[in-house]
Design a protein around this motif. Structure first.
Motif, PDB file in Angstrom:
ATOM      1  N   VAL A 295       0.836  -1.200   0.000  1.00 35.84           N
ATOM      2  CA  VAL A 295       0.000   0.000   0.000  1.00 35.84           C
ATOM      3  C   VAL A 295       0.871   1.251   0.000  1.00 35.84           C
ATOM      4  CG1 VAL A 295      -1.777   1.285   1.258  1.00 35.84           C
ATOM      5  CG2 VAL A 295      -1.911  -1.208   1.118  1.00 35.84           C
ATOM      6  N   ALA A 296       1.966   1.240   0.738  1.00 38.68           N
ATOM      7  CA  ALA A 296       2.873   2.390   0.739  1.00 38.68           C
ATOM      8  C   ALA A 296       3.405   2.669  -0.664  1.00 38.68           C
ATOM      9  CB  ALA A 296       4.019   2.150   1.708  1.00 38.68           C
ATOM     10  N   ALA A 297       3.630   1.603  -1.437  1.00 41.86           N
ATOM     11  CA  ALA A 297       4.168   1.761  -2.787  1.00 41.86           C
ATOM     12  C   ALA A 297       3.194   2.470  -3.725  1.00 41.86           C
ATOM     13  CB  ALA A 297       4.544   0.402  -3.368  1.00 41.86           C
ATOM     14  N   LEU A 298       1.911   2.499  -3.377  1.00 42.60           N
ATOM     15  CA  LEU A 298       0.919   3.179  -4.200  1.00 42.60           C
ATOM     16  C   LEU A 298       1.029   4.699  -4.094  1.00 42.60           C
ATOM     17  CD1 LEU A 298      -2.192   0.937  -3.375  1.00 42.60           C
ATOM     18  CD2 LEU A 298      -0.801   0.874  -5.455  1.00 42.60           C
ATOM     19  N   GLU A 299       1.705   5.184  -3.031  1.00 41.65           N
ATOM     20  CA  GLU A 299       1.924   6.620  -2.810  1.00 41.65           C
ATOM     21  C   GLU A 299       0.614   7.406  -2.849  1.00 41.65           C
ATOM     22  OE1 GLU A 299       4.887   7.828  -5.642  1.00 41.65           O
ATOM     23  OE2 GLU A 299       6.511   6.850  -4.532  1.00 41.65           O
ATOM     24  N   LEU A 300      -0.337   6.953  -2.050  1.00 38.91           N
ATOM     25  CA  LEU A 300      -1.652   7.576  -1.988  1.00 38.91           C
ATOM     26  C   LEU A 300      -1.660   8.730  -0.993  1.00 38.91           C
ATOM     27  CD1 LEU A 300      -3.700   4.262  -1.791  1.00 38.91           C
ATOM     28  CD2 LEU A 300      -3.533   5.754  -3.786  1.00 38.91           C
ATOM     29  N   PRO A 301      -2.577   9.675  -1.132  1.00 40.23           N
ATOM     30  CA  PRO A 301      -2.786  10.676  -0.085  1.00 40.23           C
ATOM     31  C   PRO A 301      -3.211   9.984   1.214  1.00 40.23           C
ATOM     32  CG  PRO A 301      -3.890  11.305  -2.119  1.00 40.23           C
ATOM     33  CD  PRO A 301      -3.438   9.886  -2.300  1.00 40.23           C
ATOM     34  N   PRO A 302      -3.067  10.666   2.366  1.00 40.34           N
ATOM     35  CA  PRO A 302      -3.277   9.995   3.656  1.00 40.34           C
ATOM     36  C   PRO A 302      -4.608   9.260   3.804  1.00 40.34           C
ATOM     37  CG  PRO A 302      -2.209  12.088   4.020  1.00 40.34           C
ATOM     38  CD  PRO A 302      -2.541  12.030   2.555  1.00 40.34           C
ATOM     39  N   ARG A 303      -5.720   9.895   3.393  1.00 40.64           N
ATOM     40  CA  ARG A 303      -6.999   9.211   3.617  1.00 40.64           C
ATOM     41  C   ARG A 303      -7.094   7.934   2.790  1.00 40.64           C
ATOM     42  NH1 ARG A 303     -12.956  11.073   5.181  1.00 40.64           N
ATOM     43  NH2 ARG A 303     -13.936   9.041   4.925  1.00 40.64           N
TER      44      ARG A 303
END
Length: 226
Positions: free
Chosen positions: A85-93
């Protein structure tokens, strides 16, 4: 000319050993879940896979060591979810939502292992206990770091207590093990999405998590129906 054998070739010793090793671990998870760790015996694990105690100790050194291994391997799988999931580099929410959603799915696919993790870890001692405590802190710290990042970004309410918020978000996911029934009317995918959304609602100001464009392979957990 001798007749050609119809028997399947024997597995290499190392492969056969790995297969029995996984079988022993699955049996330990079943026995510990059914009887409780303190009431279960190593021989009951051996009986489940048809091994005498002497042979069983080729795979495990003690009852406590196999309990530790159950927890450690579960943590490694949870850590793999963190990394993915970290590798997706999503915004915090979206980051928090997607991690909690995938973690909930993992819990539902591995209910016995998950329940052992929360109810039996106190039986570990010494280095085993120290490592598992450290791993539990890593899990909680991962969730807290996402919430702290959101707080810095201004997407949470200004007076949010980030530590209590992280406890509440984690508790929302952990509670699924208390009430989930495989025969119930809710599909696992629906439960995971709603639990993750409810946890996010405790933290963020916006009403719903924006949709995350993900490939189909990222939305399921192997071995889980529903």
């Amino acid at each position: 000319m001798p007749a050609k054998s119809t028997n399947s070739p024997k597995q290499p010793l190392a492969t056969a050993r790995r297969n029995r090793d996984a079988e022993v671990l699955r049996a330990a998870i079943e026995v510990f879940s059914e009887k409780g760790y303190s009431a279960a015996s190593v021989q009951e694990v051996g009986d489940r896979v048809g091994l005498l105690k002497g042979s069983l100790y080729h795979y495990i050194s003690s009852k406590e060591s196999v309990l530790y291994r159950i927890f450690h391997e579960a943590h490694e799988e949870a850590r793999a979810i963190m990394d993915a999931v970290a590798a997706l580099e999503l915004p915090p929410r979206q980051h928090l939502y997607e991690y909690l959603r995938r973690l909930t799915l993992w819990y539902l696919a591995n209910r016995q292992r998950s329940q052992l993790y929360f109810t039996e870890w106190r039986y570990l001692t010494g280095d085993y206990a120290d490592v598992v405590r450290k791993e539990r802190r890593e899990f909680e710290g991962y969730v807290r770091a996402i919430i702290v990042r959101a707080h810095v970004d201004g997407t949470t309410r200004p007076d949010l207590d980030t530590m209590l918020a992280s406890f509440a978000a984690v508790a929302a996911v952990n509670s699924v093990l208390v009430w989930f029934k495989p025969s119930g009317s809710y599909a696992a995918q629906h439960i995971a999405a709603e639990i993750a959304e409810l946890a996010c609602a405790l933290v963020f100001c916006t009403s719903r998590t924006p949709d995350i464009p993900l490939p189909p392979s990222a939305t399921t957990v192997p071995g889980l129906r529903g």
